[in-house]
Every structure is written in C-alpha cells, then in structure tokens.
Design a protein around this motif. Structure first.
Motif, short mmCIF file in Angstrom:
data_model
loop_
_atom_site.label_atom_id
_atom_site.label_comp_id
_atom_site.label_asym_id
_atom_site.label_seq_id
_atom_site.Cartn_x
_atom_site.Cartn_y
_atom_site.Cartn_z
N PHE A 279 0.84 -1.20 0.00
CA PHE A 279 0.00 0.00 0.00
C PHE A 279 0.87 1.25 0.00
CE2 PHE A 279 -2.47 3.31 2.32
CZ PHE A 279 -3.41 3.52 1.32
N ALA A 280 1.96 1.26 0.78
CA ALA A 280 2.85 2.41 0.80
C ALA A 280 3.45 2.66 -0.58
CB ALA A 280 3.96 2.20 1.84
N ALA A 281 3.82 1.61 -1.28
CA ALA A 281 4.37 1.75 -2.62
C ALA A 281 3.32 2.33 -3.56
CB ALA A 281 4.85 0.39 -3.13
N PHE A 282 2.06 1.94 -3.37
CA PHE A 282 0.98 2.47 -4.21
C PHE A 282 0.79 3.96 -3.94
CE2 PHE A 282 -3.55 3.49 -4.82
CZ PHE A 282 -3.68 3.17 -6.16
N VAL A 283 0.87 4.35 -2.68
CA VAL A 283 0.73 5.77 -2.35
C VAL A 283 1.85 6.57 -3.01
CG1 VAL A 283 0.83 7.45 -0.46
CG2 VAL A 283 -0.47 5.33 -0.18
N LEU A 284 3.07 6.06 -2.92
CA LEU A 284 4.21 6.75 -3.53
C LEU A 284 4.06 6.82 -5.05
CD1 LEU A 284 7.13 5.23 -1.44
CD2 LEU A 284 6.30 7.59 -1.37
N PRO A 296 7.14 16.35 3.47
CA PRO A 296 7.18 14.99 3.99
C PRO A 296 6.67 14.01 2.94
CG PRO A 296 6.16 16.50 5.55
CD PRO A 296 6.31 17.24 4.27
N THR A 297 7.27 12.85 2.90
CA THR A 297 6.89 11.83 1.92
C THR A 297 6.55 10.55 2.63
OG1 THR A 297 8.40 12.80 0.31
CG2 THR A 297 7.66 10.55 -0.09
N PRO A 298 5.42 9.93 2.29
CA PRO A 298 5.07 8.66 2.93
C PRO A 298 6.19 7.64 2.74
CG PRO A 298 3.23 9.49 1.67
CD PRO A 298 4.41 10.34 1.31
N LYS A 299 6.56 6.98 3.81
CA LYS A 299 7.59 5.96 3.75
C LYS A 299 6.98 4.61 4.08
CE LYS A 299 11.23 9.18 5.17
NZ LYS A 299 12.29 9.46 6.17
#
Length: 304
Positions: A279-284, A296-299
C-alpha cells in the motif's frame, strides 16, 4: 232438515288454515328482512372498527418514525477529513435533501489524498485497517497525506437482525458530530473489536463502551443518546446509497462496488489489503510525480 251440517264447516277451516299460512309466510319474510338488516349493520360496524384500528395503527407508526433530521456535523462530504496533525476538518451539518460537499484535495499536489469507504462489519476492511492505520496516521501527522473516512453500511442484514453495520456507522457519525478529534481512534477501535459477520454484533451498550475506550471525554452523554436514538440512521442510509450509486468525487471510479474501497489521489488501490509495504508503494506511485523533496513523503512501514 238440519241447518249447518258437517259439510258446511270445511270452507271455514280452509280459510283459517290459509290465514295461518299467510301470517307465517309474512313473519318469515319480515324475519329475513330483519336478519339482512342485522347482517348489514354488523358488517358496517366491523368495517368501521377495522377502519378505526387501521387509523390508530397508522398514527402509531407515523409517530414512531422520527422525522429526518440533518446529517452529522464535520461530515459534509459524507466522510470525516483528517489533515496535518490528525486534526479533523470541521464542517456544518447538512440539512435533509442537501447534497454533500466534496472536500478539495491539496492544491499543491504535494499531499497524498487518501479516501477510504468502509463497513464496520467488513472483514476485509478490518484487515486493511490493521495493516495500514498506523502508517496512515504517521503520514497524516507529518502532513504528507490527508485521510478521509466514509462509513457505509452495506452489511446491515448480516448481523442476525440487529443491523449492527448500520448502528456502528451511526455511532461513528455521533462521534464525528460531538467529538471529531476522537473519530480516527473510534474508527480504529470499531475494527479492532469487530464482531464476526453473521453474529448479532455489539449491542448499543457495548458500542458505548468502545466510545470510552477511544478516549472520548467530552460529549459522552450526547453521544450515548445519539447511539440510543440512532439519530443519524437516515443519513447513514442516504450516504451509503450515494456511495453505491455514485459518482464518487475527485476520481474516475464511478461508485463503490464493495468495501473497503480505497482511493489515493483518485486512483483505486487493488493490491493486498494486509500488506502495508504494497500500500505504501501504491501511495508513492500515485502521488510521487507531484511530491516536492521539501515536503514529507510517505515511507513504507518497517518490516515486522
């Protein structure tokens, strides 16, 4: 010659017999008319009683149905929008028949716009919540993302007649209305303590207990009354219908077809619900092109 012999009496007897028969016939006819009048009167009386009973039932039903009131405050978009610092965006309550007001995504394109449509009896929703709630909270706290949570009740008939899905969504709306700062935690605890589909689910007293567990201190009595009265029942039904019929704002996804429906910058997530890294990769991926290196960037969440 004797006057008045036996033969002279017959006409008199026949006449008497005919008179008796005529009288009896007339009596039977009068009795039939009387019986008909009685039957008509009885039917009329029963009809009047039936109408009166039906009228009473209608009045009781009408009086037992609460008038449709406004929706919950802080959910003008049919969801609660939570922004930087986990601060809920406050909005006025929508009046009945008013159309929802979609929240506007960040104009700079540097903040991920996460929207979740979820049912509190949905097992898959619980899986997504357990895997991703913490990292979503971290992103929102730092300002890297906003999250908008839309409670829906599409599993209302999957709780042995208690309508748990509807009651839970109503309770979420009650918390949003009276204690919006506790909404995210209450939303999370409803999934943490989720009953199994097909069971009766939590009763209202248990749901009130979850309100306390979520840290609600102010407005508890009003929230409890709101839960008892299912104050926002009509709104839950209407908002669920809107989500199912569409259109969903800020996306090309026309409507939800199941829960959870998760959107990031308008794109629907179709990956593993229980994999926070995916899911984090999808957000990025969904928002990466618009992110600035100064924000800030989701990690991805660290591996367990």
């Amino acid at each position: 010659m004797t006057i008045g012999g036996p033969g002279d009496s017959r006409p008199s007897k026949n006449h008497h017999r005919d008179a008796v028969r005529t009288k009896a016939k007339r009596f039977r006819e009068e009795q039939k008319k009387k019986d008909r009048r009685n039957r008509v009167a009885l039917r009329g009386g029963l009809t009047a009683v039936g109408v009166a009973i039906a009228a009473v039932i209608v009045v009781v039903i009408i009086n037992s149905i609460p008038p449709v009131g406004p929706g919950p405050a802080n959910m003008a978009s049919d969801g609660v929008l939570i922004s930087e610092g986990m601060a809920p965006v406050t909005t006025s309550a929508l009046q009945p028949e008013a159309k929802p007001i979609p929240s506007e995504p960040d104009a700079t394109g540097t903040v991920a716009d996460i929207r979740v449509y979820a049912d509190y009896l949905c097992t898959f929703c619980s899986e997504f919540e357990a895997a991703n709630s913490e990292q979503i909270s971290q992103w929102v706290t730092t300002g890297a993302a906003t999250v908008e949570i839309h409670p829906v009740s599409i599993l209302t008939h999957k709780s042995s007649g208690t309508k748990y899905s509807l009651r839970a969504a109503n309770a979420a709306a009650c918390v949003a209305n009276y204690a919006p700062e506790n909404f995210y935690d209450f939303n999370a605890i409803l999934f943490q303590k989720q009953p199994k589909e097909g069971t009766a689910g939590h009763d209202d007293a248990a749901i009130k207990g979850l309100v306390k567990d979520a840290g609600v201190n102010e407005g508890v009595s009003k929230i409890n009354e709101c839960i008892d009265d299912t104050t926002f029942k009509s709104w839950v039904i209407a908002s669920t219908d809107r989500a199912l019929s569409g259109p969903l704002p800020n996306t090309e996804v026309e409507a939800i077809t199941g829960t959870p429906t998760v959107l990031v910058n308008g794109k629907q997530y179709v990956g593993a619900l229980d994999d926070p890294k995916e899911f984090a990769a999808f957000v990025l991926q969904s928002a990466g092109e618009t992110y600035s290196t100064s924000t800030p960037t989701p990690k991805p969440a660290p591996a367990e």
